[in-house]
Motif scaffolding. Structure first.
Motif, mmCIF file in Angstrom:
data_model
loop_
_atom_site.group_PDB
_atom_site.id
_atom_site.type_symbol
_atom_site.label_atom_id
_atom_site.label_comp_id
_atom_site.label_asym_id
_atom_site.label_seq_id
_atom_site.Cartn_x
_atom_site.Cartn_y
_atom_site.Cartn_z
ATOM 1 N N ALA A 34 36.584 45.355 11.538
ATOM 2 C CA ALA A 34 36.453 46.503 12.727
ATOM 3 C C ALA A 34 35.816 45.800 14.207
ATOM 4 N N ALA A 35 34.894 44.806 13.967
ATOM 5 C CA ALA A 35 34.300 44.165 15.120
ATOM 6 C C ALA A 35 35.281 43.361 16.166
ATOM 7 N N CYS A 36 36.118 42.668 15.486
ATOM 8 C CA CYS A 36 37.347 41.949 16.325
ATOM 9 C C CYS A 36 38.180 43.019 16.815
ATOM 10 N N ARG A 37 38.435 44.037 15.962
ATOM 11 C CA ARG A 37 39.322 45.151 16.476
ATOM 12 C C ARG A 37 38.910 45.790 17.880
ATOM 13 N N ALA A 38 37.379 45.994 17.846
ATOM 14 C CA ALA A 38 36.721 46.732 18.920
ATOM 15 C C ALA A 38 36.749 45.748 20.118
ATOM 16 N N THR A 39 36.510 44.462 19.928
ATOM 17 C CA THR A 39 36.645 43.281 20.896
ATOM 18 C C THR A 39 38.023 43.412 21.420
ATOM 19 N N LEU A 40 39.002 43.505 20.486
ATOM 20 C CA LEU A 40 40.522 43.528 21.443
ATOM 21 C C LEU A 40 40.570 44.677 22.253
ATOM 22 N N ARG A 41 40.153 45.906 21.916
ATOM 23 C CA ARG A 41 40.292 47.159 22.631
ATOM 24 C C ARG A 41 39.248 46.841 23.911
ATOM 25 N N SER A 42 38.226 46.282 23.931
ATOM 26 C CA SER A 42 37.509 46.050 24.930
ATOM 27 C C SER A 42 38.162 44.744 25.832
ATOM 28 N N GLU A 43 38.827 44.160 25.250
ATOM 29 C CA GLU A 43 39.558 43.061 26.168
ATOM 30 C C GLU A 43 40.592 43.473 27.142
ATOM 31 N N LEU A 44 41.258 44.563 26.125
ATOM 32 C CA LEU A 44 42.412 45.056 27.076
ATOM 33 C C LEU A 44 42.109 46.074 28.228
ATOM 34 N N GLU A 45 40.815 46.833 27.793
ATOM 35 C CA GLU A 45 40.415 47.746 28.713
ATOM 36 C C GLU A 45 39.725 46.799 29.926
ATOM 37 N N LEU A 46 39.073 45.859 29.960
ATOM 38 C CA LEU A 46 38.595 45.024 30.862
ATOM 39 C C LEU A 46 39.866 44.427 31.744
ATOM 40 N N ARG A 47 41.138 44.240 31.113
ATOM 41 C CA ARG A 47 42.223 43.830 31.790
ATOM 42 C C ARG A 47 42.928 44.893 32.647
ATOM 43 N N ALA A 48 42.786 46.181 31.954
ATOM 44 C CA ALA A 48 43.197 47.484 32.675
ATOM 45 C C ALA A 48 42.321 47.583 33.945
ATOM 46 N N ASN A 49 41.187 47.351 33.867
ATOM 47 C CA ASN A 49 40.413 47.588 35.111
ATOM 48 C C ASN A 49 40.546 46.772 36.044
ATOM 49 N N LEU A 50 40.636 45.443 35.698
ATOM 50 C CA LEU A 50 41.028 44.494 36.785
ATOM 51 C C LEU A 50 42.169 44.652 37.531
ATOM 52 N N LYS A 51 43.069 44.942 36.743
ATOM 53 C CA LYS A 51 44.513 45.391 37.158
ATOM 54 C C LYS A 51 44.453 46.576 38.383
ATOM 55 N N GLU A 52 43.412 47.225 38.078
ATOM 56 C CA GLU A 52 43.489 48.822 39.130
ATOM 57 C C GLU A 52 43.185 48.096 40.529
ATOM 58 N N ASP A 53 42.754 46.816 40.716
ATOM 59 C CA ASP A 53 42.286 46.423 41.985
ATOM 60 C C ASP A 53 43.506 46.123 42.923
ATOM 61 N N VAL A 54 43.599 46.587 43.851
ATOM 62 C CA VAL A 54 44.839 46.511 44.964
ATOM 63 C C VAL A 54 44.905 45.235 45.581
ATOM 64 N N PRO A 55 45.637 44.255 45.386
ATOM 65 C CA PRO A 55 45.527 42.884 46.265
ATOM 66 C C PRO A 55 45.452 43.086 47.547
ATOM 67 N N PRO A 56 44.410 42.428 48.412
ATOM 68 C CA PRO A 56 44.349 42.399 49.703
ATOM 69 C C PRO A 56 45.743 41.923 50.328
ATOM 70 N N LEU A 57 46.178 42.419 51.249
ATOM 71 C CA LEU A 57 47.279 41.716 52.100
ATOM 72 C C LEU A 57 47.187 40.908 53.162
ATOM 73 N N ALA A 58 47.930 39.745 53.409
ATOM 74 C CA ALA A 58 47.598 38.870 54.237
ATOM 75 C C ALA A 58 47.430 39.469 55.645
ATOM 76 N N PRO A 59 46.548 39.233 56.282
ATOM 77 C CA PRO A 59 46.455 39.908 57.816
ATOM 78 C C PRO A 59 47.774 39.367 58.811
ATOM 79 N N ARG A 60 48.040 40.193 59.537
ATOM 80 C CA ARG A 60 49.236 39.649 60.428
ATOM 81 C C ARG A 60 48.865 38.350 61.413
ATOM 82 N N GLU A 61 47.757 38.386 61.620
ATOM 83 C CA GLU A 61 47.324 37.157 62.501
ATOM 84 C C GLU A 61 47.635 35.652 61.656
ATOM 85 N N LEU A 62 47.610 35.986 60.398
ATOM 86 C CA LEU A 62 48.074 34.569 59.674
ATOM 87 C C LEU A 62 49.599 34.246 60.014
ATOM 88 N N ASP A 63 50.220 35.465 60.197
ATOM 89 C CA ASP A 63 51.892 34.979 60.539
ATOM 90 C C ASP A 63 51.799 34.297 61.866
#
Ligand SMILES: [Zn+2]
Lengths: 146, 172
Positions: A34-63
């Motif tokens: 059960a402990a490792c199953r809980a870890t798996l759930r928490s790993e997947l949750e962490l991944r989902a939380n990380l993925k919520e972050d919208v990637p910053p776009l390169a500024p136009r000045e870079l072009d």
């Protein structure tokens, strides 16, 4: 194997980097722990939380910064591009002003033709447009590598 | 892979946002990220020939971006060992004060920013850029097994930190 080692494998499992045999052993362990199953759930949750972050776009000045720096080395690039172009393109290539002049001639020619042929001397917009469109590809082909 | 017809401009437009995002997430500073990204593409432009022979185009591009980002980090933190594996994966301690009001995903981002750069980088390359372990190894110069264990350590630390922050927050 200890739970800690299985948990390191869990991390590789969610990355799709675990060999089949290791995966099988891990799944067997998960079915019993059960402990490792809980870890798996928490790993997947962490991944989902990380993925919520919208990637910053390169500024136009870079072009501007990058592409203008590149244009300084343009001569070099042009040479490479010419090498990569098809033979027919190379044979008919010309500079921008010449291409523009030819396009202009087509346009003027088109206007002359339409004004001669159009009845009632009305401005014949659609025909002019047709001539213009016909002339465009010539500009694009020959002026493709400014 | 790049074929003969692909130009630098094409590569630039295809990768500019990813390279910038990688630098931004690693450096946590817009101007530094922009400088690193700019320098990355200048280097890419200079090495177009190598680009055509690279085993993995994206790994090659990110390895250049990494060098630029770490050059900036080294300049900012000259006394720090940035690439030595350590037991403690945290850059700073005690993020609790600032994150109390944030959403879970916000707390996760905050924690990500508190990881030491080398651990943060592993998570960025895996979770956001979706590189394989082999590619991450190519980018960072670490072995694949070091990538595997580094990711495990970073995630475990993140999970534990997240748990404790959420617990603190709920108690407040
Ligand atoms: Zn277990």
């Amino acid at each position: 194997m200890k739970c800690d080692e299985y948990q390191e494998q869990l991390s590789a499992l969610i990355d799709n980097e675990l060999a089949d045999q290791e995966s099988e052993l891990l799944f067997t362990h998960l079915s019993e722990c059960a402990a490792c199953r809980a870890t798996l759930r928490s790993e997947l949750e962490l991944r989902a939380n990380l993925k919520e972050d919208v990637p910053p776009l390169a500024p136009r000045e870079l072009d501007e910064k990058v592409l203008s720096t590149m244009s300084k080395a343009e001569g070099q690039l042009d040479a490479r591009r010419v090498m990569r172009r098809g033979v027919w393109q190379r044979n008919v290539s010309m500079r921008w002003p010449l291409a523009a002049a030819i396009a202009g001639l087509f346009l003027i020619g088109g206007l002359a033709v339409t004004s001669v042929w159009s009845p009632c001397n009305k401005p014949a917009e659609p025909q002019v447009r047709i001539v213009y469109i016909t002339a465009l590809p010539i500009v694009e082909v020959h002026g493709y590598f400014p | 892979m790049i074929d003969g017809g692909q130009s630098f401009v094409h590569v630039y437009h295809r990768y500019k946002h990813r390279v910038y995002a990688y630098c931004y997430r690693l450096l946590r500073h817009p101007q530094n990220a922009e400088d690193a990204a700019q320098e990355t593409f200048v280097k890419i432009h200079r090495s177009l020939d190598q680009l055509e022979n690279a085993a993995s185009l994206q790994a090659w591009i990110f390895s250049i971006a990494r060098n630029e980002a770490f050059t900036i980090l080294r300049r900012l933190r000259p006394m720090e060992e940035l690439e030595t594996e350590t037991e403690n994966v945290w850059d700073e301690e005690n993020p609790l004060e600032k994150v109390v009001q944030k959403e879970r995903a916000g707390i996760v981002q905050h924690c990500l920013g508190l990881l030491k750069p080398m651990y943060r980088e592993l998570l960025i390359l895996k979770e956001y850029e979706q590189l394989s372990y082999a590619e991450i190894s190519q980018v960072t110069g670490a072995s694949e097994s070091a990538v595997k264990s580094g990711l495990f350590k970073a995630r475990r630390a993140m999970r534990k930190k997240l748990e404790s922050i959420l617990k603190e927050r709920d108690e407040i």
